[in-house]
Design a protein around this motif. Sequence first.
Motif, PDB file in Angstrom:
ATOM      1  N   TRP A  62      -7.976  -2.712   4.009  1.00  0.00           N
ATOM      2  CA  TRP A  62      -7.137  -2.005   4.977  1.00  0.00           C
ATOM      3  C   TRP A  62      -5.696  -2.462   4.911  1.00  0.00           C
ATOM      4  O   TRP A  62      -4.795  -1.786   5.401  1.00  0.00           O
ATOM      5  CB  TRP A  62      -7.691  -2.195   6.387  1.00  0.00           C
ATOM      6  CG  TRP A  62      -9.090  -1.662   6.519  1.00  0.00           C
ATOM      7  CD1 TRP A  62     -10.237  -2.385   6.693  1.00  0.00           C
ATOM      8  CD2 TRP A  62      -9.492  -0.291   6.466  1.00  0.00           C
ATOM      9  NE1 TRP A  62     -11.332  -1.545   6.748  1.00  0.00           N
ATOM     10  CE2 TRP A  62     -10.902  -0.247   6.615  1.00  0.00           C
ATOM     11  CE3 TRP A  62      -8.807   0.915   6.309  1.00  0.00           C
ATOM     12  CZ2 TRP A  62     -11.622   0.940   6.607  1.00  0.00           C
ATOM     13  CZ3 TRP A  62      -9.528   2.104   6.303  1.00  0.00           C
ATOM     14  CH2 TRP A  62     -10.912   2.105   6.452  1.00  0.00           C
ATOM     15  N   TYR A  63      -5.461  -3.631   4.305  1.00  0.00           N
ATOM     16  CA  TYR A  63      -4.116  -4.152   4.069  1.00  0.00           C
ATOM     17  C   TYR A  63      -4.233  -5.308   3.082  1.00  0.00           C
ATOM     18  O   TYR A  63      -5.321  -5.859   2.872  1.00  0.00           O
ATOM     19  CB  TYR A  63      -3.458  -4.621   5.379  1.00  0.00           C
ATOM     20  CG  TYR A  63      -4.300  -5.588   6.202  1.00  0.00           C
ATOM     21  CD1 TYR A  63      -4.243  -6.963   5.990  1.00  0.00           C
ATOM     22  CD2 TYR A  63      -5.154  -5.117   7.195  1.00  0.00           C
ATOM     23  CE1 TYR A  63      -5.009  -7.842   6.740  1.00  0.00           C
ATOM     24  CE2 TYR A  63      -5.934  -5.981   7.945  1.00  0.00           C
ATOM     25  CZ  TYR A  63      -5.853  -7.343   7.712  1.00  0.00           C
ATOM     26  OH  TYR A  63      -6.639  -8.205   8.450  1.00  0.00           O
ATOM     27  N   ASP A  64      -3.123  -5.641   2.446  1.00  0.00           N
ATOM     28  CA  ASP A  64      -3.112  -6.725   1.460  1.00  0.00           C
ATOM     29  C   ASP A  64      -3.167  -8.079   2.169  1.00  0.00           C
ATOM     30  O   ASP A  64      -2.724  -8.221   3.311  1.00  0.00           O
ATOM     31  CB  ASP A  64      -1.843  -6.630   0.603  1.00  0.00           C
ATOM     32  CG  ASP A  64      -1.857  -7.582  -0.581  1.00  0.00           C
ATOM     33  OD1 ASP A  64      -2.959  -8.048  -0.971  1.00  0.00           O
ATOM     34  OD2 ASP A  64      -0.765  -7.871  -1.107  1.00  0.00           O
ATOM     35  N   ASP A 124       1.058  -8.030   5.403  1.00  0.00           N
ATOM     36  CA  ASP A 124       1.353  -6.720   4.830  1.00  0.00           C
ATOM     37  C   ASP A 124       1.581  -5.711   5.960  1.00  0.00           C
ATOM     38  O   ASP A 124       0.726  -4.879   6.273  1.00  0.00           O
ATOM     39  CB  ASP A 124       0.192  -6.292   3.935  1.00  0.00           C
ATOM     40  CG  ASP A 124       0.352  -4.890   3.363  1.00  0.00           C
ATOM     41  OD1 ASP A 124       1.495  -4.380   3.359  1.00  0.00           O
ATOM     42  OD2 ASP A 124      -0.670  -4.323   2.926  1.00  0.00           O
ATOM     43  N   VAL A 128      -2.517   7.491   0.339  1.00  0.00           N
ATOM     44  CA  VAL A 128      -3.660   6.896  -0.330  1.00  0.00           C
ATOM     45  C   VAL A 128      -4.823   7.871  -0.297  1.00  0.00           C
ATOM     46  O   VAL A 128      -4.961   8.681   0.618  1.00  0.00           O
ATOM     47  CB  VAL A 128      -4.080   5.563   0.346  1.00  0.00           C
ATOM     48  CG1 VAL A 128      -2.995   4.522   0.185  1.00  0.00           C
ATOM     49  CG2 VAL A 128      -4.398   5.782   1.819  1.00  0.00           C
ATOM     50  N   ILE A 134      -7.225  -0.890  -2.976  1.00  0.00           N
ATOM     51  CA  ILE A 134      -5.821  -1.301  -3.119  1.00  0.00           C
ATOM     52  C   ILE A 134      -5.746  -2.661  -3.815  1.00  0.00           C
ATOM     53  O   ILE A 134      -6.707  -3.431  -3.782  1.00  0.00           O
ATOM     54  CB  ILE A 134      -5.108  -1.372  -1.751  1.00  0.00           C
ATOM     55  CG1 ILE A 134      -5.783  -2.423  -0.849  1.00  0.00           C
ATOM     56  CG2 ILE A 134      -5.109   0.003  -1.062  1.00  0.00           C
ATOM     57  CD1 ILE A 134      -5.020  -2.730   0.432  1.00  0.00           C
ATOM     58  N   SER A 162      -2.770   1.802   7.983  1.00  0.00           N
ATOM     59  CA  SER A 162      -4.154   1.858   8.450  1.00  0.00           C
ATOM     60  C   SER A 162      -4.209   2.147   9.947  1.00  0.00           C
ATOM     61  O   SER A 162      -5.084   2.895  10.414  1.00  0.00           O
ATOM     62  CB  SER A 162      -4.875   0.537   8.134  1.00  0.00           C
ATOM     63  OG  SER A 162      -5.088   0.404   6.743  1.00  0.00           O
ATOM     64  N   MET A 165       0.853  -1.191   0.000  1.00  0.00           N
ATOM     65  CA  MET A 165       0.000   0.000   0.000  1.00  0.00           C
ATOM     66  C   MET A 165       0.884   1.234   0.000  1.00  0.00           C
ATOM     67  O   MET A 165       1.868   1.302   0.729  1.00  0.00           O
ATOM     68  CB  MET A 165      -0.903  -0.012   1.235  1.00  0.00           C
ATOM     69  CG  MET A 165      -1.976   1.063   1.201  1.00  0.00           C
ATOM     70  SD  MET A 165      -2.910   1.168   2.754  1.00  0.00           S
ATOM     71  CE  MET A 165      -3.741  -0.413   2.741  1.00  0.00           C
ATOM     72  N   SER A 166       0.526   2.193  -0.792  1.00  0.00           N
ATOM     73  CA  SER A 166       1.293   3.432  -0.861  1.00  0.00           C
ATOM     74  C   SER A 166       1.225   4.178   0.457  1.00  0.00           C
ATOM     75  O   SER A 166       0.266   4.075   1.206  1.00  0.00           O
ATOM     76  CB  SER A 166       0.737   4.318  -1.979  1.00  0.00           C
ATOM     77  OG  SER A 166       1.264   5.617  -1.885  1.00  0.00           O
ATOM     78  N   SER A 167       2.282   4.946   0.733  1.00  0.00           N
ATOM     79  CA  SER A 167       2.292   5.738   1.959  1.00  0.00           C
ATOM     80  C   SER A 167       1.283   6.879   1.890  1.00  0.00           C
ATOM     81  O   SER A 167       0.938   7.486   2.890  1.00  0.00           O
ATOM     82  CB  SER A 167       3.688   6.307   2.224  1.00  0.00           C
ATOM     83  OG  SER A 167       4.095   7.122   1.138  1.00  0.00           O
ATOM     84  N   GLY A 200       1.103  -1.970   5.102  1.00  0.00           N
ATOM     85  CA  GLY A 200      -0.299  -1.606   4.962  1.00  0.00           C
ATOM     86  C   GLY A 200      -1.017  -1.569   6.297  1.00  0.00           C
ATOM     87  O   GLY A 200      -1.842  -0.677   6.555  1.00  0.00           O
TER      88      GLY A 200
END
Length: 245
Positions: free
Chosen positions: A75-77, A93, A5, A62, A100, A1-3, A96
């Motif tokens: 919220w995360y991969d 992740d 979003v 994402i 979150s 996840m990008s820092s 990620g």
Amino acid sequence: MSSSVARALPLLFPAPGKHTATVIFIHGLGDTGRGWGGAVENWRRRQRLDEVKFILPHAPSIPITCNWGMKMPGWYDIQRIDGNTESLRQNEDEAGILLSQAYFHDLIQKEIDSGIPADRIVIGGFSQGGAMSIFSGLTAKVKLAGIVAMSSYLLLSLKFADLVPKPEFNKDTPIFMAHGDMDPVVHTALGKKSFDLLKSMGYNATWKIYEGMEHSACPEELDDVESFLQERLPPLWDSEGKSEL
């Protein structure tokens, strides 16, 4: 996840009465805050949570590895979802999850800044949302009123003890963990293993199983969550608008 979003503003349910408490409720993978709007209305139907504002955040879209990399609200991969007890804990992740976590800590702080004491704030959620609730709640640097985790598990469990702030603010904070005994997504055994680990570390967690329930919520569970919220966030004002303190 990008820092960084893109985030939509959360769905808000203002308190029908004087606002003295807040519940942040977090949806699961592929859902939005709107997916739990009906549950909020259910929890407030007996008018015992009239001082509570509900915040239902929306996850950013994402890429999800177990979804062949296609984007969906998360919220995360997650690498794999196959019902195996250990699958969800493999290659977590962390970036990620921590991103979150920072977002939910910010939501909590904004409520505090608006005048709601930390001990009048509950964080809870379903599936990924419940996992983030446990993780974000127990790592918060303020004392919360409670944590709700439905069909969930403990994130980054192998290093969790090292991620909790010292001193711990939420060691005694009540955690309500609920799970169906037929859950094919977040296996019931993983939820129970997470509960057992939290208890072994001295956290104030309770565990309840719902017979025949899969990866979902049932009326009995929703009523139990309502009761937990009523217990943790009792009204501070009477029907005439006078303080009960």
